[in-house]
Motif scaffolding. Structure first.
Motif, PDB file in Angstrom:
ATOM      1  N   PRO A   1      17.741  39.829 -26.490  1.00 33.84           N
ATOM      2  CA  PRO A   1      17.400  38.422 -26.725  1.00 33.84           C
ATOM      3  C   PRO A   1      17.926  37.550 -25.587  1.00 33.84           C
ATOM      4  N   ARG A   2      17.124  36.616 -25.150  1.00 34.77           N
ATOM      5  CA  ARG A   2      17.514  35.726 -24.053  1.00 34.77           C
ATOM      6  C   ARG A   2      17.626  34.308 -24.612  1.00 34.77           C
ATOM      7  N   GLU A   3      18.734  34.118 -25.315  1.00 36.84           N
ATOM      8  CA  GLU A   3      18.949  32.860 -26.020  1.00 36.84           C
ATOM      9  C   GLU A   3      19.124  31.693 -25.049  1.00 36.84           C
ATOM     10  N   ALA A   4      18.604  30.539 -25.431  1.00 38.49           N
ATOM     11  CA  ALA A   4      18.781  29.322 -24.643  1.00 38.49           C
ATOM     12  C   ALA A   4      20.090  28.662 -25.070  1.00 38.49           C
ATOM     13  N   PHE A   5      21.171  28.988 -24.376  1.00 38.16           N
ATOM     14  CA  PHE A   5      22.472  28.435 -24.734  1.00 38.16           C
ATOM     15  C   PHE A   5      22.569  26.954 -24.364  1.00 38.16           C
ATOM     16  N   THR A   6      21.927  26.590 -23.245  1.00 41.57           N
ATOM     17  CA  THR A   6      21.887  25.197 -22.796  1.00 41.57           C
ATOM     18  C   THR A   6      20.496  24.932 -22.228  1.00 41.57           C
ATOM     19  N   ARG A   7      20.267  23.716 -21.805  1.00 43.78           N
ATOM     20  CA  ARG A   7      18.974  23.394 -21.182  1.00 43.78           C
ATOM     21  C   ARG A   7      18.798  24.112 -19.851  1.00 43.78           C
ATOM     22  N   GLY A   8      19.892  24.520 -19.238  1.00 43.17           N
ATOM     23  CA  GLY A   8      19.808  25.173 -17.934  1.00 43.17           C
ATOM     24  C   GLY A   8      19.767  26.692 -17.974  1.00 43.17           C
ATOM     25  N   THR A   9      19.762  27.284 -19.167  1.00 47.32           N
ATOM     26  CA  THR A   9      19.764  28.745 -19.273  1.00 47.32           C
ATOM     27  C   THR A   9      18.476  29.350 -18.726  1.00 47.32           C
TER      28      THR A   9
ATOM     29  N   VAL B   1      26.660  32.593  -9.454  1.00 48.99           N
ATOM     30  CA  VAL B   1      27.204  31.348  -9.986  1.00 48.99           C
ATOM     31  C   VAL B   1      26.455  30.993 -11.260  1.00 48.99           C
ATOM     32  N   CYS B   2      27.196  30.553 -12.244  1.00 48.17           N
ATOM     33  CA  CYS B   2      26.622  30.080 -13.502  1.00 48.17           C
ATOM     34  C   CYS B   2      27.086  28.638 -13.682  1.00 48.17           C
ATOM     35  N   SER B   3      26.149  27.699 -13.738  1.00 42.74           N
ATOM     36  CA  SER B   3      26.498  26.286 -13.832  1.00 42.74           C
ATOM     37  C   SER B   3      25.803  25.666 -15.040  1.00 42.74           C
TER      38      SER B   3
ATOM     39  N   ASP C   1      27.646  24.128 -21.680  1.00 46.26           N
ATOM     40  CA  ASP C   1      27.488  22.860 -20.972  1.00 46.26           C
ATOM     41  C   ASP C   1      28.776  22.490 -20.261  1.00 46.26           C
ATOM     42  N   ASP C   2      28.622  21.970 -19.046  1.00 47.08           N
ATOM     43  CA  ASP C   2      29.746  21.464 -18.254  1.00 47.08           C
ATOM     44  C   ASP C   2      30.794  22.533 -17.946  1.00 47.08           C
ATOM     45  N   VAL C   3      30.328  23.765 -17.809  1.00 47.26           N
ATOM     46  CA  VAL C   3      31.205  24.864 -17.383  1.00 47.26           C
ATOM     47  C   VAL C   3      30.598  25.518 -16.151  1.00 47.26           C
TER      48      VAL C   3
ATOM     49  N   LEU D   1      23.601  39.086 -20.859  1.00 46.06           N
ATOM     50  CA  LEU D   1      23.126  39.619 -19.579  1.00 46.06           C
ATOM     51  C   LEU D   1      22.365  38.585 -18.761  1.00 46.06           C
ATOM     52  N   HIS D   2      21.666  37.668 -19.421  1.00 47.94           N
ATOM     53  CA  HIS D   2      20.799  36.731 -18.700  1.00 47.94           C
ATOM     54  C   HIS D   2      21.493  35.429 -18.332  1.00 47.94           C
ATOM     55  N   ALA D   3      22.655  35.134 -18.971  1.00 52.96           N
ATOM     56  CA  ALA D   3      23.204  33.790 -18.835  1.00 52.96           C
ATOM     57  C   ALA D   3      24.609  33.728 -18.270  1.00 52.96           C
ATOM     58  N   ALA D   4      25.272  34.864 -18.077  1.00 48.05           N
ATOM     59  CA  ALA D   4      26.646  34.875 -17.562  1.00 48.05           C
ATOM     60  C   ALA D   4      26.671  35.449 -16.154  1.00 48.05           C
ATOM     61  N   ALA D   5      27.305  34.732 -15.238  1.00 46.16           N
ATOM     62  CA  ALA D   5      27.417  35.227 -13.860  1.00 46.16           C
ATOM     63  C   ALA D   5      28.141  36.561 -13.819  1.00 46.16           C
ATOM     64  N   SER D   6      29.125  36.738 -14.689  1.00 46.28           N
ATOM     65  CA  SER D   6      29.903  37.974 -14.716  1.00 46.28           C
ATOM     66  C   SER D   6      29.070  39.176 -15.129  1.00 46.28           C
ATOM     67  N   ALA D   7      28.003  38.941 -15.894  1.00 50.29           N
ATOM     68  CA  ALA D   7      27.097  40.027 -16.289  1.00 50.29           C
ATOM     69  C   ALA D   7      25.996  40.216 -15.254  1.00 50.29           C
ATOM     70  N   ARG D   8      25.448  39.113 -14.756  1.00 49.26           N
ATOM     71  CA  ARG D   8      24.324  39.212 -13.808  1.00 49.26           C
ATOM     72  C   ARG D   8      24.744  39.871 -12.504  1.00 49.26           C
ATOM     73  N   VAL D   9      25.985  39.640 -12.071  1.00 48.84           N
ATOM     74  CA  VAL D   9      26.404  40.236 -10.797  1.00 48.84           C
ATOM     75  C   VAL D   9      26.515  41.752 -10.916  1.00 48.84           C
ATOM     76  N   VAL D  10      26.726  42.259 -12.128  1.00 51.66           N
ATOM     77  CA  VAL D  10      26.698  43.708 -12.360  1.00 51.66           C
ATOM     78  C   VAL D  10      25.250  44.183 -12.411  1.00 51.66           C
TER      79      VAL D  10
END
Length: 282
Positions: free
Chosen positions: A156-164, A185-187, A192-194, A130-139
């Motif tokens: 849980p709000r896992e740190a998937f990357t440094r930018g999460t 947008v999720c960058s 990483d790099d997606v 919910l916290h890290a995917a644009a497809s979830a946040r836009v909902v």
């Protein structure tokens, strides 16, 4: 017993009609007198088994009916990719998918994989964070604020990357910008790099339970022009799906030039908050 059979007939008639069905259509298809079916629909609506769009006057399945089909694997929610999803995938060659909120989770329910050798790991039935995917946040951006805060706090709000993004207040502020711009947008936040962009899909009642998203390797979408093009395509697909589901309200889609300008000023691919991102990195 006769009333129960009629109620089940109504629910069955609505089960594969995401665009909704009118009272007259149900009357003709089920051969139930208008007065009887009107009373039946009012009862089902009061118990949240059906919902009625205030704009199109069409009926569709409500939350209580959908909850009956809920189970852990989400198999009953998986669908073939609708035409707007196929169209974007064909035009871009990138991974395009449809998500849906099921209970308190957002799940990938339709998917077209990228034609490129380097593909992204998205699978049917996958739960999107919910916290890290644009497809979830836009909902989430279109849900009740109390519910949103409860979901973000309890999950849980896992740190998937440094930018999460992980702070609840930061996420809530971000969702406000998603509502304002009409997409997310999720960058390099989930992987990483997606880079990914997602737009809401409205149902007949104007609620957002689904989103349509495109995800690509960041190196393939580096220019503001390509990101603007893909964003517009995703927004157009969201609009087409919303209309197909019976939504008749306004949907504002920025002009391509506006989107190019947004991405030209973006920091790390985030078009709405370049100043915030820049400040965080100082």
């Amino acid at each position: 017993m006769h009333v129960v059979v009629r109620a089940l007939g109504v629910l069955s008639a609505l089960s594969d009609r995401r665009e909704g069905v009118t009272l007259q259509q149900l009357h003709r298809e089920l051969d139930i007198p208008l007065g009887s079916i009107h009373r039946l629909l009012r009862t089902l609506e009061s118990e949240h088994f059906v919902t009625r769009s205030p704009s199109t006057k069409r009926y569709s399945l409500g939350a209580a009916a959908l909850a009956l089909g809920y189970h852990e694997t989400f198999d009953s929610y998986l669908v073939a990719p609708p035409q707007p999803v196929l169209d974007i995938a064909r035009a871009s060659g990138e991974t395009v998918f449809l998500t849906r909120m099921v209970d308190s989770r957002v799940v990938c329910i339709a998917l077209v994989e990228s034609t490129h050798p380097l593909r992204l790991f998205v699978r049917m039935g996958q739960e999107m964070p919910l916290h890290a995917a644009a497809s979830a946040r836009v909902v989430l951006a279109h849900k009740d604020p109390v519910l949103v805060e409860a979901l973000l706090t309890s999950n849980p709000r896992e740190a998937f990357t440094r930018g999460t993004m992980r702070e609840v207040n930061q996420l809530i502020d971000h969702l406000a910008r998603v509502r304002r711009y009409g997409f997310d947008v999720c960058s390099s936040e989930l992987d990483d790099d997606v880079w990914a962009v997602a737009a809401p899909v409205y149902d007949a009642a104007g609620h957002v339970e689904c989103s349509v998203a495109l995800a690509a390797a960041a190196g393939r979408v580096e220019s503001p022009e390509i990101r603007a093009e893909y964003t517009e395509r995703v927004l157009r697909a969201g609009e087409k799906l919303s209309r197909a589901y019976g939504y008749a309200g306004p949907i504002v889609i920025p002009q391509r030039a506006e989107l190019v300008d947004l991405y030209s000023q973006a920091v790390d691919g985030h078009p709405f908050e370049p100043a915030i991102r820049a400040k965080q990195e100082q």
